[in-house]
Design an enzyme around this catalytic site. Structure first.
Site, PDB file in Angstrom:
ATOM      1  CE  LYS A  53      56.918  26.130 -14.840  1.00 54.65           C
ATOM      2  NZ  LYS A  53      57.131  25.011 -15.960  1.00 54.65           N
ATOM      3  CD  GLN A  97      58.875  22.109 -17.635  1.00 55.72           C
ATOM      4  OE1 GLN A  97      57.514  22.739 -16.371  1.00 55.72           O
ATOM      5  NE2 GLN A  97      59.456  23.059 -18.207  1.00 55.72           N
ATOM      6  CG  ASP A 120      51.863  25.429 -19.037  1.00 56.32           C
ATOM      7  OD1 ASP A 120      52.035  26.689 -18.496  1.00 56.32           O
ATOM      8  OD2 ASP A 120      51.757  24.197 -18.851  1.00 56.32           O
TER       9      ASP A 120
HETATM   10  N1  GUN Z   1      58.933  24.365 -20.206  1.00 56.26           N
HETATM   11  C1  GUN Z   1      59.146  25.201 -21.038  1.00 56.26           C
HETATM   12  N2  GUN Z   1      58.803  26.748 -19.965  1.00 56.26           N
HETATM   13  C2  GUN Z   1      57.970  25.862 -20.097  1.00 56.26           C
HETATM   14  C3  GUN Z   1      56.513  26.447 -19.711  1.00 56.26           C
HETATM   15  O1  GUN Z   1      56.031  27.667 -18.954  1.00 56.26           O
HETATM   16  N3  GUN Z   1      55.352  25.127 -19.205  1.00 56.26           N
HETATM   17  C4  GUN Z   1      55.357  24.226 -19.596  1.00 56.26           C
HETATM   18  N4  GUN Z   1      54.455  23.328 -18.997  1.00 56.26           N
HETATM   19  N5  GUN Z   1      56.656  23.551 -20.769  1.00 56.26           N
HETATM   20  C5  GUN Z   1      57.810  24.619 -20.563  1.00 56.26           C
END
Ligand code: GUN
Length: 285
Positions: A53, A97, A120
């Site tokens: 990311k 996350q 998100d």
């Molecule tokens: N963990 C797995 N996929 C995601 C996501 O798209 N966003 C977040 N914040 N955590 C995750």
């Protein structure tokens, strides 16, 4: 093979180039889109995700901040960090996350994020906006699936879409997005009595369960579009989806591969959401 591939890598490249151009344009107006990523603990998969990311931010010209904290971080400490980032004008998107350590209430943390920075799309305000058709951030994975359907010029109006999986992150928002495009939507899950009877009726199938071979060739109507959100490992340790790709590609009209399908689209849509959040600040000036 009868199915045409929907190439998530190629589509991601194209969309990220468009994002990079819009980021440049925004910078000329004095705004650099900024994403803050918070990682608590040492989950190896999460470490890979957050690294990707941050790299995507760098590649598209965005500002990013990666904050990593030990497993021992308290919920109060994490909430205080979210509050500080809510108030930070250089940050347009906040991503905590998941999963979080068990002693932290993940939903409470998500609800602490300002909906204006919820890139998100996990906040209840974002979920409510999607459900009611109001502006708001859409969760990145189903949003990426919609972009893939758009990329093949697929008209969902009046089509029957079957979503397998009912998670808050993929299945439920996916169903809402398909519905907003006038598809007739069925949500299937682990208690669905006869999954095959449902999928055989489907023009579009989205598999988002997290288990291999949930969808096999005998369950697919010839010519259907199959979107595979799964990320699993097969017996040899190779990445595979929820769909039996080798079998289903002989029946489907379109199919997304794993890897190289939905996966890269998720981070791409995070970039799209973060950019949109930064562009929104122009409207509030
Ligand atoms: N963990 C797995 N996929 C995601 C996501 O798209 N966003 C977040 N914040 N955590 C995750």
């Amino acid at each position: 093979m009868t199915a045409q591939l929907i190439d998530g890598n190629a589509l991601s490249r194209q969309l990220r180039e468009e994002v990079a151009q819009r980021v440049s344009a925004l910078k000329t107006q004095g705004i650099t889109p900024g994403l803050a990523v918070i990682l608590v603990g040492e989950n190896p998969a999460s470490q890979v995700y957050v690294r990707n990311k941050v790299k995507a931010c760098h590649d598209t010209g965005m500002h990013s901040v990666l904050e990593t904290y030990p497993d021992s971080m308290t919920e109060a400490e994490l909430l205080a960090r979210v509050e500080a980032l809510n108030a930070d004008p250089s940050i347009h998107g906040i991503l905590v996350q998941l999963p979080l350590p068990a002693h932290i209430d993940a939903q409470k943390v998500i609800e602490a994020i300002s909906p204006e920075k919820d890139v998100d799309g996990f906040h209840v305000a974002s979920a409510g906006a999607l459900m009611t058709g109001l502006p708001g951030f859409w969760p990145c994975t189903p949003y990426g699936c919609m972009k893939m359907l758009e990329s093949i010029g697929y008209d969902l109006r009046g089509k029957h879409a079957v979503v397998i999986g009912r998670s808050n992150i993929v299945g439920k928002p996916m169903a809402m997005m398909l519905l907003a495009k006038d598809a007739t939507v069925t949500i299937c899950h682990s208690r669905t009595a006869d999954l095959k009877a449902q999928t055989l009726q489907a023009d579009v199938i989205v598999a988002a369960v997290g288990r291999r071979n949930v969808l096999t060739a005998d369950m697919v109507k010839p010519g259907a579009v199959v979107i595979d959100v799964g990320m699993n490992r097969n017996d040899e340790g190779k990445l595979c989806g929820d769909v039996d790709f080798a079998g289903v590609k002989e029946v489907a009209g379109w199919i997304t591969p794993v890897p190289g399908g939905v996966g890269p689209m998720t981070i791409t849509m995070l970039m799209v959401n973060t950019l949109a959040s930064a562009e929104n600040t122009l409207l509030r000036r």
